[in-house]
Write a protein that holds these residues in place. Structure first.
Motif, mmCIF file in Angstrom:
data_model
loop_
_atom_site.group_PDB
_atom_site.id
_atom_site.type_symbol
_atom_site.label_atom_id
_atom_site.label_comp_id
_atom_site.label_asym_id
_atom_site.label_seq_id
_atom_site.Cartn_x
_atom_site.Cartn_y
_atom_site.Cartn_z
ATOM 1 N N GLY A 17 0.825 -1.201 0.000
ATOM 2 C CA GLY A 17 0.000 0.000 0.000
ATOM 3 C C GLY A 17 0.857 1.247 0.000
ATOM 4 O O GLY A 17 2.018 1.237 0.425
ATOM 5 N N LEU A 18 0.254 2.339 -0.488
ATOM 6 C CA LEU A 18 1.018 3.584 -0.627
ATOM 7 C C LEU A 18 1.501 4.081 0.738
ATOM 8 O O LEU A 18 0.905 3.799 1.758
ATOM 9 C CB LEU A 18 0.176 4.657 -1.331
ATOM 10 C CG LEU A 18 -0.936 5.372 -0.563
ATOM 11 C CD1 LEU A 18 -1.528 6.475 -1.442
ATOM 12 C CD2 LEU A 18 -2.032 4.442 -0.110
ATOM 13 N N ARG A 70 9.544 5.408 -9.250
ATOM 14 C CA ARG A 70 8.252 6.107 -9.357
ATOM 15 C C ARG A 70 7.567 5.870 -10.692
ATOM 16 O O ARG A 70 6.431 6.283 -10.883
ATOM 17 C CB ARG A 70 8.469 7.625 -9.208
ATOM 18 C CG ARG A 70 8.453 8.100 -7.799
ATOM 19 C CD ARG A 70 8.133 9.577 -7.671
ATOM 20 N NE ARG A 70 8.915 10.475 -8.496
ATOM 21 C CZ ARG A 70 10.190 10.794 -8.301
ATOM 22 N NH1 ARG A 70 10.861 10.259 -7.304
ATOM 23 N NH2 ARG A 70 10.804 11.640 -9.094
ATOM 24 N N GLU A 71 8.252 5.252 -11.621
ATOM 25 C CA GLU A 71 7.678 5.033 -12.955
ATOM 26 C C GLU A 71 6.770 3.801 -12.920
ATOM 27 O O GLU A 71 7.247 2.651 -12.856
ATOM 28 C CB GLU A 71 8.819 4.877 -13.964
ATOM 29 C CG GLU A 71 8.433 4.373 -15.332
ATOM 30 C CD GLU A 71 7.350 5.180 -16.009
ATOM 31 O OE1 GLU A 71 6.175 4.916 -15.731
ATOM 32 O OE2 GLU A 71 7.711 6.057 -16.820
ATOM 33 N N GLY A 72 5.461 4.068 -12.936
ATOM 34 C CA GLY A 72 4.491 2.990 -12.753
ATOM 35 C C GLY A 72 4.531 1.944 -13.855
ATOM 36 O O GLY A 72 4.317 0.761 -13.601
ATOM 37 N N PRO A 89 5.281 -1.699 -5.251
ATOM 38 C CA PRO A 89 5.003 -0.642 -4.281
ATOM 39 C C PRO A 89 4.072 0.383 -4.923
ATOM 40 O O PRO A 89 4.305 0.815 -6.050
ATOM 41 C CB PRO A 89 6.389 -0.036 -4.016
ATOM 42 C CG PRO A 89 7.176 -0.327 -5.249
ATOM 43 C CD PRO A 89 6.599 -1.551 -5.897
ATOM 44 N N LEU A 90 3.001 0.718 -4.235
ATOM 45 C CA LEU A 90 2.008 1.637 -4.809
ATOM 46 C C LEU A 90 2.328 3.080 -4.459
ATOM 47 O O LEU A 90 2.778 3.385 -3.354
ATOM 48 C CB LEU A 90 0.609 1.273 -4.305
ATOM 49 C CG LEU A 90 0.047 0.000 -4.929
ATOM 50 C CD1 LEU A 90 -1.130 -0.542 -4.115
ATOM 51 C CD2 LEU A 90 -0.373 0.253 -6.367
ATOM 52 N N ILE A 144 -3.509 4.951 -15.584
ATOM 53 C CA ILE A 144 -2.630 5.927 -16.242
ATOM 54 C C ILE A 144 -1.195 5.748 -15.750
ATOM 55 O O ILE A 144 -0.247 5.700 -16.540
ATOM 56 C CB ILE A 144 -3.123 7.360 -15.963
ATOM 57 C CG1 ILE A 144 -4.584 7.534 -16.404
ATOM 58 C CG2 ILE A 144 -2.195 8.380 -16.620
ATOM 59 C CD1 ILE A 144 -4.835 7.311 -17.867
ATOM 60 N N LEU A 145 -1.038 5.643 -14.432
ATOM 61 C CA LEU A 145 0.306 5.523 -13.856
ATOM 62 C C LEU A 145 1.034 4.281 -14.360
ATOM 63 O O LEU A 145 2.190 4.358 -14.776
ATOM 64 C CB LEU A 145 0.208 5.465 -12.321
ATOM 65 C CG LEU A 145 1.509 5.144 -11.593
ATOM 66 C CD1 LEU A 145 2.512 6.274 -11.760
ATOM 67 C CD2 LEU A 145 1.262 4.871 -10.119
#
Lengths: 200, 183
Positions: free
Chosen positions: A29-30, A178-180, A48-49, B98-99
């Motif tokens: 979770g974030l 951070r790049e989803g 990781p969210l 989107i992410l």
């Protein structure tokens, strides 16, 4: 494994739960749970969210249903779990044996100024999970209970739900990528092999 | 269908619910997340009867958006079925698509759209397309029965070929508006 408060240290707990994890897939979770799994060791089997608050457990469900032979762990916080609390009902009905949800409960919203969550005021997530229909649950407060928690996560007798009460203090920030699109693609490759990127 | 139900189901002679089911099979959709809608009732029955599909009934539509990320992470394809009012519940969760660039096709049966009887359905019905598009969803409407099959096919293809949220809005004109005998 104890903080000075006498409660479990979240990062040491995470380290213990993920020790010898095999090919287990982990959704975090974030916020602090995402930093925790990254501090223990960033790898392709981690997602990781950075957002989607309230969605961690359901991401775990979709993954567990798609990969029934692989263990899936959702590690999240009390605020995140409360926001998606209905998903406990959804998951309990589906009964995925390979899915575990562990809430690291510090009774606060840690990323926004340590405001108190409902668990600080007596809301009992384990009882809510039992009410939803989870047959296997644990409530953990002591280091000597952690091996049983780790064992339950790895046993594959889910769906399994646990709350571990942890010290509220924030730990050193260890940020994941951070790049989803990267985070998604690397987990798909870990699960499906290189053909993950050639799916029609 | 319960004649006292507040929502209206498709006419029994309508071919489009079965056409959508056929498209889900053609595209190898294995996970179907839904909050029920009368407009999708026959499709839901077909999916429930199919051992090759995992049907997940949600407590709120945003759960389905999160689930579709997990579905794709695990190498399966999923779809989200809902009513237009449910679109209001998914807005922030669509950030995940989107992410992460996650394919997320959605089939939305419209209320508050064409001859609506219930005033409560109108605000979200009016906002449905706008809020989906505001979150980066590619939206196409189907307003005749003949539109549905090609539009749903395009929506599913666009999601999985271009990695984003997509939606077909199935117009209330097709399903009809329940009027409780107050015509």
């Amino acid at each position: 494994m104890l903080a000075s408060s006498g409660k479990l240290d979240r990062r040491e707990l995470t380290r213990a739960l993920l020790a010898d994890r095999g090919d287990m897939l982990v959704i975090a979770g974030l916020g602090a749970p995402a930093w925790d799994i990254t501090a223990v060791g960033d790898r392709a089997e981690n997602l990781p969210l950075w957002g989607g608050m309230g969605g961690a457990a359901m991401i775990g469900l979709g993954l567990a249903l798609a990969q029934p032979r692989r263990k899936v762990l959702v590690l999240t916080g009390d605020g995140e779990m409360l926001m998606g609390i209905g998903s406990l009902a959804t998951i309990a009905v589906q009964r995925p044996a390979n899915l575990s949800i562990v809430v690291q409960d510090n009774e606060h919203y840690g990323e926004t100024g340590m405001q108190e969550t409902a668990t600080k005021h007596g809301v009992d997530l384990v009882t809510m999970a039992k009410g939803a229909g989870f047959k296997h649950t644990l409530f953990v407060t002591k280091p000597e209970e952690v091996p049983a928690l780790r064992e339950a996560i790895h046993a594959g007798r889910g769906p399994f739900f646990a709350v571990a009460k942890i010290d509220e203090a924030s730990k050193k920030l260890v940020l994941p990528p951070r790049e989803g699109a990267f985070l998604q693609a690397r987990m798909r490759e870990a699960v499906l092999g290189p053909e993950a990127h050639h799916q029609l | 269908m319960d004649q006292n139900a507040i929502d209206k189901a498709p006419d029994a002679a309508a071919a489009w619910p079965d056409q959508i089911y056929g498209l889900l099979k053609k595209h190898d959709i294995r996970q179907v997340a839904l909050v029920p809608d009368a407009g999708h009732s026959r499709l839901i029955k077909r999916c429930l009867a199919d051992n090759g599909m995992k049907v997940v009934t949600l407590t709120t539509e945003e759960e389905g958006v999160a689930m579709l990320l997990g579905t794709w992470l695990g190498g399966e394809k999923g779809i989200l079925l809902m009513q237009s009012s449910g679109v209001g519940n998914v807005i922030n969760m669509l950030s995940l698509s989107i992410l992460h660039r996650t394919p997320m096709p959605m089939l939305v049966t419209m209320r508050g759209d064409f001859g609506e009887f219930n005033p409560a359905q109108v605000p979200m019905g009016e906002a449905t397309q706008a809020v989906l598009e505001a979150m980066g969803t590619l939206v196409k409407r189907a307003d005749t029965p003949a539109d549905i099959e090609p539009t749903v096919d395009a929506t599913i293809r666009l999601a999985f070929n271009t990695y984003r949220p997509t939606a077909t809005l199935i117009g209330q004109r097709i399903i009809g508006a329940k009027t409780f005998g107050k015509d």
